[in-house]
Design a protein around this motif. Sequence first.
Motif, PDB file in Angstrom:
ATOM      1  N   SER A   1       0.819  -1.217   0.000  1.00  0.00           N
ATOM      2  CA  SER A   1       0.000   0.000   0.000  1.00  0.00           C
ATOM      3  C   SER A   1       0.851   1.265   0.000  1.00  0.00           C
ATOM      4  N   LYS A   2       2.137   1.134   0.317  1.00  0.00           N
ATOM      5  CA  LYS A   2       3.024   2.298   0.355  1.00  0.00           C
ATOM      6  C   LYS A   2       3.911   2.388  -0.885  1.00  0.00           C
ATOM      7  N   VAL A   3       3.541   1.676  -1.951  1.00  0.00           N
ATOM      8  CA  VAL A   3       4.296   1.767  -3.199  1.00  0.00           C
ATOM      9  C   VAL A   3       4.353   3.225  -3.652  1.00  0.00           C
ATOM     10  N   THR A   4       5.491   3.614  -4.229  1.00  0.00           N
ATOM     11  CA  THR A   4       5.624   4.980  -4.715  1.00  0.00           C
ATOM     12  C   THR A   4       6.329   4.990  -6.062  1.00  0.00           C
ATOM     13  N   THR A   5       5.978   5.978  -6.885  1.00  0.00           N
ATOM     14  CA  THR A   5       6.632   6.195  -8.173  1.00  0.00           C
ATOM     15  C   THR A   5       6.873   7.691  -8.331  1.00  0.00           C
ATOM     16  N   ALA A   6       7.531   8.053  -9.430  1.00  0.00           N
ATOM     17  CA  ALA A   6       7.781   9.472  -9.705  1.00  0.00           C
ATOM     18  C   ALA A   6       6.543  10.173 -10.245  1.00  0.00           C
TER      19      ALA A   6
ATOM     20  N   PHE B   1      -4.176  -3.083 -10.910  1.00  0.00           N
ATOM     21  CA  PHE B   1      -2.903  -3.502 -10.312  1.00  0.00           C
ATOM     22  C   PHE B   1      -3.126  -4.035  -8.897  1.00  0.00           C
ATOM     23  N   PHE B   2      -2.880  -3.230  -7.864  1.00  0.00           N
ATOM     24  CA  PHE B   2      -2.955  -3.738  -6.494  1.00  0.00           C
ATOM     25  C   PHE B   2      -4.286  -3.448  -5.814  1.00  0.00           C
ATOM     26  N   GLY B   3      -4.966  -2.386  -6.216  1.00  0.00           N
ATOM     27  CA  GLY B   3      -6.208  -2.012  -5.563  1.00  0.00           C
ATOM     28  C   GLY B   3      -5.972  -1.125  -4.355  1.00  0.00           C
ATOM     29  N   PRO B   4      -7.042  -0.593  -3.763  1.00  0.00           N
ATOM     30  CA  PRO B   4      -6.919   0.427  -2.715  1.00  0.00           C
ATOM     31  C   PRO B   4      -6.496  -0.096  -1.341  1.00  0.00           C
ATOM     32  N   ALA B   5      -6.628  -1.373  -1.099  1.00  0.00           N
ATOM     33  CA  ALA B   5      -6.269  -1.915   0.223  1.00  0.00           C
ATOM     34  C   ALA B   5      -5.522  -3.234   0.049  1.00  0.00           C
ATOM     35  N   PRO B   6      -4.357  -3.191  -0.623  1.00  0.00           N
ATOM     36  CA  PRO B   6      -3.630  -4.440  -0.870  1.00  0.00           C
ATOM     37  C   PRO B   6      -3.024  -5.012   0.402  1.00  0.00           C
ATOM     38  N   ALA B   7      -3.028  -6.322   0.494  1.00  0.00           N
ATOM     39  CA  ALA B   7      -2.358  -6.984   1.619  1.00  0.00           C
ATOM     40  C   ALA B   7      -0.854  -6.808   1.491  1.00  0.00           C
ATOM     41  N   ASP B   8      -0.181  -6.819   2.619  1.00  0.00           N
ATOM     42  CA  ASP B   8       1.281  -6.771   2.597  1.00  0.00           C
ATOM     43  C   ASP B   8       1.833  -7.979   1.850  1.00  0.00           C
TER      44      ASP B   8
ATOM     45  N   LEU C   1      -1.945   2.520  -9.479  1.00  0.00           N
ATOM     46  CA  LEU C   1      -1.536   1.241  -8.893  1.00  0.00           C
ATOM     47  C   LEU C   1      -2.437   0.847  -7.732  1.00  0.00           C
ATOM     48  N   LEU C   2      -2.985   1.843  -7.038  1.00  0.00           N
ATOM     49  CA  LEU C   2      -3.793   1.588  -5.844  1.00  0.00           C
ATOM     50  C   LEU C   2      -5.268   1.923  -6.070  1.00  0.00           C
TER      51      LEU C   2
END
Length: 213
Positions: free
Chosen positions: A91-96, A117-124, A104-105
Motif C-alpha cells: 500500500s506504500k508503493v511509490t513512483t515518480a 494492479f494492487f487495488g486500494p487496500a492491498p495486503a502486505d 496502482l492503488l
Amino acid sequence: MRVRFIALAATLAIATPLVAQQAMQTPGAKDPARVVAGSYSADPGHTLIAWEVDHLGFTPYFGLFGDITGTLVIDPKNPAAAKVDITIPVSKVTTASAGLTAHLLRAPKEAGGKPDFFGPAPADARFVSTKVVVAGDKAKVTGDLTLNGIKRPVTLDVAFYGAGKTPQQMGGKDNIGFEATTTIRRSDFGVTMGIPMVSDDVKLKIAAGFTKD
C-alpha cells in the motif's frame, strides 16, 4: 625566515583537514569478521525494494517499496542456516508519477471487479526464506514470496554489503547489510494489466539493512 613560516603554515592548513578526514572511518565495512551472530530486525528506513519494468519497449520505469519490516537470524559460522522473514507494505508503493501511483492503488471501476494492479487496500507482501546456498560473500536465497494473495518460490542473488557497530550516539548496535537482485513475472501473482506493453518481467533490486536485537 618569514617565507619559510608562511610556507609551513600553508602546508599545515592543507594537511590538517586531510589528516582529520583520513582518521574518520565509516562504522561499517565489507568485512565478514564484523558479522555478529544473533537475531536482527530490518531497518525500515534503510531497507528498500526498487522495481523496474519495460515501458512500451522505449524506456525502463522504476518504482519503490519502503517501510519494510522483518527479521534475520544469522550465524557467520554457519551462514547457510540463516533465516529471513520480510514484510513489504504494498500500500506504500511509490513512483515518480502521482497519477501512476494512484492508478496502482485504484479501486476497480466495476463493483466487485478486479483492480488493474494492487487495488486500494492491498495486503502486505511477504518473503520467507526456505534455503540458503553460500558462495564466498554471495548467496542464493530461495524463499516463498506471497504477493496479491498468491505464493510463489523466488530466488534472490544476494551479496554481503557490510557490517559493524554504529556509534554510541546512533545506538551503538551491531548492523549488517546486503544487496540482492531477482526478476519475477507479475502475471505469476495475478497482476496482468498492460502486458506486454508494460513488461511481465519485473526486475527487483533490494537494499536490506538489519540491526541486532
